[in-house]
Design a protein around this motif. Sequence first.
Motif, PDB file in Angstrom:
ATOM      1  N   LYS A  93     -25.307  20.370 -15.399  1.00  0.00           N
ATOM      2  CA  LYS A  93     -23.606  20.037 -15.811  1.00  0.00           C
ATOM      3  C   LYS A  93     -23.357  19.805 -17.042  1.00  0.00           C
ATOM      4  O   LYS A  93     -24.137  19.330 -18.023  1.00  0.00           O
ATOM      5  N   SER A 118     -16.828  20.666 -20.113  1.00  0.00           N
ATOM      6  CA  SER A 118     -16.330  20.544 -19.153  1.00  0.00           C
ATOM      7  C   SER A 118     -14.785  19.540 -19.697  1.00  0.00           C
ATOM      8  O   SER A 118     -13.636  20.223 -19.321  1.00  0.00           O
ATOM      9  N   THR A 153     -14.492  21.699 -14.241  1.00  0.00           N
ATOM     10  CA  THR A 153     -15.930  21.206 -14.092  1.00  0.00           C
ATOM     11  C   THR A 153     -16.866  22.343 -14.026  1.00  0.00           C
ATOM     12  O   THR A 153     -16.974  23.019 -13.332  1.00  0.00           O
ATOM     13  N   SER A 207     -20.685  23.903 -14.523  1.00  0.00           N
ATOM     14  CA  SER A 207     -22.344  23.610 -14.518  1.00  0.00           C
ATOM     15  C   SER A 207     -22.659  25.159 -14.816  1.00  0.00           C
ATOM     16  O   SER A 207     -21.824  26.271 -14.633  1.00  0.00           O
ATOM     17  N   THR A 260     -23.215  18.164  -3.000  1.00  0.00           N
ATOM     18  CA  THR A 260     -21.819  18.760  -3.969  1.00  0.00           C
ATOM     19  C   THR A 260     -21.318  19.976  -2.910  1.00  0.00           C
ATOM     20  O   THR A 260     -21.975  20.932  -2.576  1.00  0.00           O
ATOM     21  N   PRO A 298     -18.900  25.575  -5.484  1.00  0.00           N
ATOM     22  CA  PRO A 298     -18.096  25.810  -6.592  1.00  0.00           C
ATOM     23  C   PRO A 298     -16.801  26.871  -6.303  1.00  0.00           C
ATOM     24  O   PRO A 298     -17.021  27.447  -5.306  1.00  0.00           O
ATOM     25  N   SER A 320     -10.579  23.193 -11.965  1.00  0.00           N
ATOM     26  CA  SER A 320     -11.562  24.187 -10.733  1.00  0.00           C
ATOM     27  C   SER A 320     -12.933  23.798 -11.206  1.00  0.00           C
ATOM     28  O   SER A 320     -13.497  23.578 -12.469  1.00  0.00           O
ATOM     29  N   SER A 321     -13.780  23.713 -10.291  1.00  0.00           N
ATOM     30  CA  SER A 321     -15.180  23.849 -10.473  1.00  0.00           C
ATOM     31  C   SER A 321     -15.759  25.449 -10.611  1.00  0.00           C
ATOM     32  O   SER A 321     -15.419  26.229  -9.865  1.00  0.00           O
TER      33      SER A 321
END
Length: 334
Positions: free
Chosen positions: A20, A25, A31, A33, A180, A183, A308-309
């Motif tokens: 992460k 971020s 977000t 990773s 989780t 994404p 957004s991830s």
Amino acid sequence: MKLEAIPRLSLGYLPTPIEKMERLSAELGITLSVKRDDFTGFGGGGNKVRKLEYLMADAVAQGVKVLITTGGHQSNHARMTAAAARKYGMKPILVLRGNRPDLYQGNLLLDHLFGAEIDFLDPDAYFTEINPRMAHHAAEAEARDEKAYIIPLGGASALGAMGYVNAVKELSEQYAAAGTPAPRYLVAPVGSGGTLAGLHIGCSLYWPETEVVGIAVTGSAVPFSERIAVMANAGAELLDLEKRWTADDIRIENDYIGPGYSIPSDAGNAAIKLAGNREGMLLDPVYTGKAFAGIIGCVEKGSIEKGSSVLFIHCGGSPALFPYAGLLTSDLAG
């Protein structure tokens, strides 16, 4: 054929971790990773190890003695192919785009340490001469009664793409174990297209709601979207899948190439320094720096939405930092 049934050798230190990026971020408003495929380990690490696990299984099964591939001066793929050849008792021959340098640095130095025979091609003649030149080396090997095996640029083939089908399977298991959700975006550099083809196949199987985004780091005579769709369809056939792709299904961001392949860009250099300063993460000027600049640019223009991830595939390449030391330290002048 199921993915598990396709022959594969174990080369990489897998599964690679997911990290992460908390400071980046916060700064970018997403977000973020990173899948640390720079940590695959073998031959200096990088994403090509995953492709080579399948390609080398095929080469070993055929009793290959001479392994031939191609790339640029700072090709991660060429470096790892040379290492894989030596691990399995083969002679590596690398046909590289660029004239013979005065000083071997970065991946070129590692190619030399792996004992690769390096055939340098003039950059202007490369795209017309590369296939005949690799075929010439293969013919010479066969004349010596040594079976040759040509791996295409970047390991970009339906079989090589299986490495990133397996990577998405690995990712889905890691995310599930952590509780989780998948994404929103899965982002990777695009140099030859095999990684992105595998990611598309893998997401269709394991992460169907995730959008795959490719950040081009070089130009292409045939648009990447077309090349990758063809490769993804061939990979789907290999796996007996009904899913098919057209060029319209493949998202490629072409605004971050800079002056050209293996030529650093200002945005890429800035991304390298940002990642190093914020997270202690090394990117390179050829692939990952430009791709990360693409993430930043997409967020700025809204094609990757704030909040957004995003999962970035770190494809490795830190050896390529060193030949560009002068450029990357130009801010020290004066």
